[in-house]
Write a protein that holds these residues in place. Structure first.
Motif, PDB file in Angstrom:
ATOM      1  N   GLN A 139      -1.367   5.159  -3.572  1.00 33.66           N
ATOM      2  CA  GLN A 139      -0.226   4.672  -2.801  1.00 33.66           C
ATOM      3  C   GLN A 139       0.847   5.744  -2.665  1.00 33.66           C
ATOM      4  O   GLN A 139       1.503   5.842  -1.633  1.00 33.66           O
TER       5      GLN A 139
ATOM      6  N   GLU B 167       0.808  -1.220   0.000  1.00 35.99           N
ATOM      7  CA  GLU B 167       0.000   0.000   0.000  1.00 35.99           C
ATOM      8  C   GLU B 167       0.844   1.274   0.000  1.00 35.99           C
ATOM      9  O   GLU B 167       0.309   2.370  -0.131  1.00 35.99           O
ATOM     10  N   TYR B 168       2.159   1.132   0.126  1.00 35.63           N
ATOM     11  CA  TYR B 168       3.064   2.283   0.058  1.00 35.63           C
ATOM     12  C   TYR B 168       3.939   2.274  -1.195  1.00 35.63           C
ATOM     13  O   TYR B 168       4.727   3.186  -1.388  1.00 35.63           O
TER      14      TYR B 168
ATOM     15  N   ARG C 159      -0.350   8.011   0.044  1.00 32.21           N
ATOM     16  CA  ARG C 159      -0.208   7.364   1.349  1.00 32.21           C
ATOM     17  C   ARG C 159       1.256   7.406   1.803  1.00 32.21           C
ATOM     18  O   ARG C 159       1.547   7.700   2.961  1.00 32.21           O
TER      19      ARG C 159
END
Length: 119
Positions: free
Chosen positions: A64, A50-51, A67
């Motif tokens: 992403q 998610e990064y 984030r």
């Protein structure tokens, strides 16, 4: 303030205790020094998708990137013997490369230190 703690510890009971100690040290440090809103998230070293700013096909993923951009501090620790070129270290490698490129505050201890030096 957004903080990411990356868990690179193994599945044994001793390793889990070490991660809990590391995580609690991070939390207590920010409890003492930062009295405003904060978010501390713990992720496994294989669960950092998610990064990641791009998917395996190389396409850019905007959510992403946003984030990752919100992260203020990244802490990595573990007891696994990961080498920078190991397939298991790919997400940690990518996270550290992005962190170096964007000037994020990173503490890379134990398993992440040689990966950070290579990034």
């Amino acid at each position: 303030m957004h903080i990411l703690v990356v868990d690179g510890f193994g599945p044994s009971e001793d390793s889990r205790k070490k991660f809990k100690t590391f995580y609690n040290l991070v939390v207590s440090a920010f409890d003492k020094c930062w009295h405003y809103g904060r978010s501390i998230q713990a992720k496994g070293y294989r669960d950092l998708g998610e990064y990641m700013c791009s998917d395996p096909a190389g396409l850019v993923r905007v959510e992403q990137i946003k984030r990752f951009d919100k992260l203020d501090f990244i802490f990595l620790d573990g007891d696994l013997p990961l080498l920078p070129w190991s397939p298991d270290a790919e997400q940690v490698w990518s996270l550290l490369v992005m962190s170096v490129q964007t000037g994020k505050c990173v503490l890379a201890a134990s398993f992440a230190a040689p990966i950070a030096l290579a990034a």
